[in-house]
Scaffold this motif. Structure first.
Motif, PDB file in Angstrom:
ATOM      1  N   TYR A   1      15.136   1.070  24.810  1.00 57.85           N
ATOM      2  CA  TYR A   1      15.080  -0.057  25.715  1.00 57.85           C
ATOM      3  C   TYR A   1      16.341  -1.259  25.706  1.00 57.85           C
ATOM      4  N   VAL A   2      16.352  -1.394  24.058  1.00 58.64           N
ATOM      5  CA  VAL A   2      17.691  -2.175  23.942  1.00 58.64           C
ATOM      6  C   VAL A   2      18.709  -1.443  24.264  1.00 58.64           C
ATOM      7  N   ALA A   3      18.955  -0.242  24.058  1.00 67.86           N
ATOM      8  CA  ALA A   3      20.335   0.511  24.303  1.00 67.86           C
ATOM      9  C   ALA A   3      20.683   0.613  25.864  1.00 67.86           C
ATOM     10  N   LYS A   4      19.664   0.679  26.701  1.00 66.47           N
ATOM     11  CA  LYS A   4      19.817   0.775  28.132  1.00 66.47           C
ATOM     12  C   LYS A   4      19.778  -0.595  28.681  1.00 66.47           C
ATOM     13  N   ALA A   5      19.348  -1.751  28.266  1.00 59.46           N
ATOM     14  CA  ALA A   5      19.167  -3.048  28.834  1.00 59.46           C
ATOM     15  C   ALA A   5      20.298  -3.625  29.182  1.00 59.46           C
ATOM     16  N   LYS A   6      20.409  -4.615  30.344  1.00 60.89           N
ATOM     17  CA  LYS A   6      21.574  -5.593  30.557  1.00 60.89           C
ATOM     18  C   LYS A   6      20.898  -6.894  30.828  1.00 60.89           C
ATOM     19  N   VAL A   7      19.767  -6.936  30.821  1.00 58.54           N
ATOM     20  CA  VAL A   7      19.105  -8.331  31.019  1.00 58.54           C
ATOM     21  C   VAL A   7      19.347  -9.048  29.784  1.00 58.54           C
ATOM     22  N   PRO A   8      19.462 -10.411  29.875  1.00 54.78           N
ATOM     23  CA  PRO A   8      19.929 -11.159  28.589  1.00 54.78           C
ATOM     24  C   PRO A   8      18.863 -11.343  27.768  1.00 54.78           C
ATOM     25  N   VAL A   9      18.918 -11.427  26.733  1.00 52.33           N
ATOM     26  CA  VAL A   9      17.894 -11.765  25.932  1.00 52.33           C
ATOM     27  C   VAL A   9      17.702 -12.951  25.570  1.00 52.33           C
ATOM     28  N   GLY A  10      16.551 -13.458  25.262  1.00 48.97           N
ATOM     29  CA  GLY A  10      16.231 -14.799  25.250  1.00 48.97           C
ATOM     30  C   GLY A  10      15.487 -15.001  23.767  1.00 48.97           C
ATOM     31  N   LYS A  11      16.092 -15.431  22.946  1.00 49.36           N
ATOM     32  CA  LYS A  11      15.679 -15.899  21.491  1.00 49.36           C
ATOM     33  C   LYS A  11      15.297 -17.382  21.130  1.00 49.36           C
ATOM     34  N   ASN A  12      14.101 -17.597  20.882  1.00 51.93           N
ATOM     35  CA  ASN A  12      13.714 -18.773  20.647  1.00 51.93           C
ATOM     36  C   ASN A  12      13.918 -19.882  21.561  1.00 51.93           C
ATOM     37  N   VAL A  13      13.608 -19.521  23.028  1.00 49.84           N
ATOM     38  CA  VAL A  13      13.833 -20.219  24.027  1.00 49.84           C
ATOM     39  C   VAL A  13      12.638 -21.238  24.105  1.00 49.84           C
ATOM     40  N   SER A  14      12.947 -22.547  23.943  1.00 46.09           N
ATOM     41  CA  SER A  14      11.667 -23.310  24.268  1.00 46.09           C
ATOM     42  C   SER A  14      11.979 -24.457  25.184  1.00 46.09           C
ATOM     43  N   GLU A  15      12.948 -24.885  25.566  1.00 51.28           N
ATOM     44  CA  GLU A  15      13.543 -25.711  26.676  1.00 51.28           C
ATOM     45  C   GLU A  15      13.261 -25.316  27.915  1.00 51.28           C
ATOM     46  N   ASP A  16      12.645 -26.008  28.817  1.00 53.35           N
ATOM     47  CA  ASP A  16      12.295 -25.793  30.168  1.00 53.35           C
ATOM     48  C   ASP A  16      13.746 -25.026  31.098  1.00 53.35           C
ATOM     49  N   GLU A  17      14.572 -25.779  31.162  1.00 51.48           N
ATOM     50  CA  GLU A  17      15.579 -25.488  31.953  1.00 51.48           C
ATOM     51  C   GLU A  17      16.364 -24.094  31.329  1.00 51.48           C
ATOM     52  N   LYS A  18      16.239 -24.040  29.843  1.00 52.46           N
ATOM     53  CA  LYS A  18      16.947 -23.027  29.521  1.00 52.46           C
ATOM     54  C   LYS A  18      16.007 -21.667  29.885  1.00 52.46           C
TER      55      LYS A  18
END
Length: 159
Positions: A85-102
């Motif tokens: 999955y990681v090798a083929k994915a283009k979707v941005p990875v969201g790590k530790n996102v807790s703020e609503d707008e982000k």
């Protein structure tokens, strides 16, 4: 031209299955992002967004299963490891996102990538006379365009 058991050209079916595996990998990352923002969201919109993100990850989980089953229907094997999955994915990875707008921007960015992949698959499915994949992509696109519109409205931005 050799046809498979469901009447599709085997070469075109294999090519579509490869593209669907790319979509599957991207959906798995999108799903995981949604789980993370569902768990970690904070702020005044917590109650509304927590519920919305759960709705979105439930939907993404269903779509992951549909994509994998379509790949199997086309006679191929769906990807099933995080490494793939990681090798083929283009979707941005969201790590530790807790703020609503982000969080909402992460969803919009992810859906934008998914829509690009789905539109390419839709074109190929039409050329291959693969109505099953075509219908699936059409349904996904319609739903995701609406979600993008809603998320952009929440951000007070136009499409």
């Amino acid at each position: 031209m050799t046809l498979n058991s469901i009447g599709l050209d085997t070469v075109k079916a294999k090519d579509l299955a490869n593209d669907l595996n790319e979509l599957l990998a991207n959906f798995q990352l999108y799903y995981q992002n949604l789980r993370g923002i569902h768990w970690n969201i904070k702020g005044r919109d917590f109650f509304n967004l927590h519920v919305k993100f759960e709705e979105l990850y439930d939907d993404a989980n269903m779509k992951v299963d549909e994509i994998a089953e379509r790949i199997l229907t086309l006679g191929e094997t769906p990807l099933h490891t995080f490494e793939d999955y990681v090798a083929k994915a283009k979707v941005p990875v969201g790590k530790n996102v807790s703020e609503d707008e982000k969080a909402v921007r992460l969803i919009v960015g992810s859906l934008t990538e998914l829509l690009k992949i789905e539109r390419a698959i839709l074109d190929k499915a039409g050329d291959a006379n693969d109505e099953g994949t075509n219908s699936m992509m059409s349904d996904f696109i319609t739903e995701q365009e609406k979600t993008v519109w809603m998320m952009k409205a929440w951000l007070n931005e136009s499409i």
